[in-house]
Design an enzyme around this catalytic site. Structure first.
Site, PDB file in Angstrom:
ATOM      1  N   ASP A  71      16.866 -18.609  -9.691  1.00  0.00           N
ATOM      2  CA  ASP A  71      16.676 -19.461  -8.150  1.00  0.00           C
ATOM      3  C   ASP A  71      16.750 -21.126  -9.004  1.00  0.00           C
ATOM      4  O   ASP A  71      16.353 -21.294 -10.400  1.00  0.00           O
ATOM      5  CB  ASP A  71      15.162 -18.979  -8.410  1.00  0.00           C
ATOM      6  CG  ASP A  71      15.073 -17.438  -7.509  1.00  0.00           C
ATOM      7  OD1 ASP A  71      15.763 -17.332  -7.183  1.00  0.00           O
ATOM      8  OD2 ASP A  71      13.853 -17.231  -7.340  1.00  0.00           O
ATOM      9  N   GLU A 309      11.142 -14.754   0.538  1.00  0.00           N
ATOM     10  CA  GLU A 309      11.186 -15.213  -0.552  1.00  0.00           C
ATOM     11  C   GLU A 309      10.942 -16.937  -0.811  1.00  0.00           C
ATOM     12  O   GLU A 309      12.257 -17.595  -0.236  1.00  0.00           O
ATOM     13  CB  GLU A 309      11.860 -15.037  -1.384  1.00  0.00           C
ATOM     14  CG  GLU A 309      11.737 -12.893  -1.100  1.00  0.00           C
ATOM     15  CD  GLU A 309      11.781 -12.753  -2.941  1.00  0.00           C
ATOM     16  OE1 GLU A 309      10.913 -12.777  -3.947  1.00  0.00           O
ATOM     17  OE2 GLU A 309      13.180 -12.697  -3.523  1.00  0.00           O
TER      18      GLU A 309
HETATM   19  C1  FRU Z   1      13.790 -14.965  -5.342  1.00  0.00           C
HETATM   20  C2  FRU Z   1      12.252 -14.650  -6.427  1.00  0.00           C
HETATM   21  C3  FRU Z   1      12.174 -15.496  -6.297  1.00  0.00           C
HETATM   22  C4  FRU Z   1      11.162 -15.192  -8.208  1.00  0.00           C
HETATM   23  C5  FRU Z   1      12.046 -14.984  -8.983  1.00  0.00           C
HETATM   24  C6  FRU Z   1      11.682 -14.164  -9.993  1.00  0.00           C
HETATM   25  O1  FRU Z   1      14.843 -14.635  -6.634  1.00  0.00           O
HETATM   26  O2  FRU Z   1      12.117 -13.142  -5.905  1.00  0.00           O
HETATM   27  O3  FRU Z   1      10.839 -15.397  -4.841  1.00  0.00           O
HETATM   28  O4  FRU Z   1       9.972 -16.730  -7.863  1.00  0.00           O
HETATM   29  O5  FRU Z   1      12.539 -14.548  -7.511  1.00  0.00           O
HETATM   30  O6  FRU Z   1      12.640 -14.282 -11.479  1.00  0.00           O
END
Ligand code: FRU
Length: 442
Positions: A71, A309
């Protein structure tokens, strides 16, 4: 005469609806959020406009050989545009050492930063926070905004608690601020404030971990994204949550299925009630970005999808485009959609969000490589960044990967920026226009 005063009244009402901050928050508490329905999802179809080109991971490079990154988000100005600080663009990414198995990276995620003069060649700056300062046993996604005084305000998810054993999935929002220091040698941060917890789920609008633990399949209160509404001037945090209540307190209603005509003939399989993804919003109520008013969700996907997300908004013309990412395996039983970026549009921040393209699907991974990218983030000019997830895994699904030999897992995991994409938005339609270079932010 009468007609004229009516016209004036209409004009005043029109203006106040558009510009008055009071109008926004007064409606915010009373309104019911929008639903992403099973009917919308049933319309999902992959086509040329929404299918991403195939990624060839062999042609791509990690941001830093020693780290997986996933992310990612750029430093933005308050208005949402990508910031340039003395010629530098800055991105932040969740990271874990390259020798950690892909399935384990979320357990030790740390936020690192990278900077670039041209928006495509990134130099590694190291961890963002000073050792031991960040809250949580690990840090998950967030956002960063720079204000008029060159101070950055950094919002992130504090997951679990420092030193906990075993790891928990508690999620709270944290904030820290700092000065950005630039020189010809690069970018660093100085004068960090204390890290503070700024928001927790309330159990009324947003599910608490305790409610979720009473039988739900996953939990979310994460990914705080700063957003300033250009129409009202008010500032908000948009985030991923779950609709509140324990599973036994919730039920699947016809409105979760869709229109009365659709709902009448649509069967909602048992277990769908465990899918309660929501996109939340909280209003900033002080100058330090430490106090907030939690407001009802902007959008819910009850009985439709479990995880909405990294939600974020861009404003184009008079319209608010609300985007979110979700996985193939997060759709409720009886409906399906690809790993993808989904979007919704409304004339008002607290308005009725309609799914783009009828279904919500904006970018899908291609059928030949269905898990190739994830965590798409749309920037105001339509550039979309994401990261390379798993490529060329044949008929396996994401859930099967952890059961493969370690070598297979490393070989097929990207952990690096994907080629950016450019999308065009036109009213309630979107289309992929072109592919840009890897990790490019224009
Ligand atoms: C999306 C996610 C986010 C979270 C992160 C954890 O890829 O699930 O929602 O903050 O990855 O690694």
């Amino acid at each position: 005469m009468r007609k004229q005063s009516m016209l004036v009244a209409t004009a005043i009402i029109g203006l106040s609806t558009i510009f008055s901050p009071l109008a926004d928050s007064a409606t915010a508490e009373d309104r019911t959020g929008s639903n992403w329905t099973r009917e919308h999802v049933s319309k999902i179809e992959l086509n040329e406009q929404n299918t991403a080109p195939i990624i060839n991971a062999d042609e791509l490079e990690k941001l830093d050989d020693d780290y997986h990154t996933w992310d990612t988000w750029p430093l933005k100005n308050k208005d949402g545009s990508v910031a340039t600080v003395n010629g530098y663009k800055i991105i932040f990414a969740l990271s874990a050492p390259s020798d950690v198995l892909p399935g384990k990276v979320h357990d030790i995620a740390e936020i690192r930063y990278f900077y670039s003069k041209n928006g495509k060649d990134w130099v590694s700056g190291g961890p963002v926070f000073e050792e031991g300062d960040a809250l949580g046993s690990r840090q998950w996604a967030g956002s960063a905004m720079i204000d008029e005084n060159n101070q950055i305000h950094f919002f992130y998810t504090a997951t679990g608690r420092e030193g906990e054993e075993p790891l928990t999935y508690e999620q709270r929002f944290a904030k820290a601020s700092a000065d950005v220091v630039t020189s010809k040698n690069g970018v660093s941060f100085d004068n960090w404030s204390d890290h503070q917890i700024i928001l927790e789920a309330d159990g009324e609008y947003y599910q608490t971990k305790e409610q979720g633990d009473q039988g739900d399949i996953a939990y979310a209160f994460r990914d705080p994204e700063f957003f300033k509404d250009p129409k009202s001037g008010e500032e908000y945090i948009i985030f991923e949550g779950n609709s509140s209540g324990a599973p036994a307190d919730r039920s699947c209603l016809p409105e979760h299925s869709g229109s009365p005509e659709f709902a009448e003939h649509h069967e909602v399989p048992e277990g769908s009630v465990l899918f309660n993804g929501s996109i939340g919003i909280a209003k900033v109520t002080n100058d330090d970005y430490t106090e907030f008013e939690l407001l009802p969700p902007l959008l819910e996907a009850n009985c439709v999808n479990q995880e909405l997300e990294r939600p974020h908004i861009i404003v184009k013309g008079n319209q608010y485009y609300l985007f979110t990412d979700t996985h193939f395996d997060k759709f409720a039983p009886g409906i399906t959609g690809p790993e993808g970026l989904y979007g919704f549009v409304s004339d008002e921040l607290f308005g009725d969000y309609e799914p783009l393209n009828g279904s919500g699907l904006v970018i899908a991974n291609p059928e030949e490589n269905p898990f190739q990218a994830y965590s798409w983030l749309v920037l105001p000019n339509g550039t979309v960044i994401s990261f390379v997830h798993f490529t060329d895994i044949g008929d396996l699904t994401i859930g099967d990967i952890g059961h493969q030999p370690e070598e297979f897992q490393f070989d097929h995991f990207g952990g690096m920026p994907a080629p950016s994409l450019k999308i065009a938005l036109n009213q309630d339609r979107s289309r992929i226009v072109t592919e840009l270079g890897q990790g490019v932010i224009k």
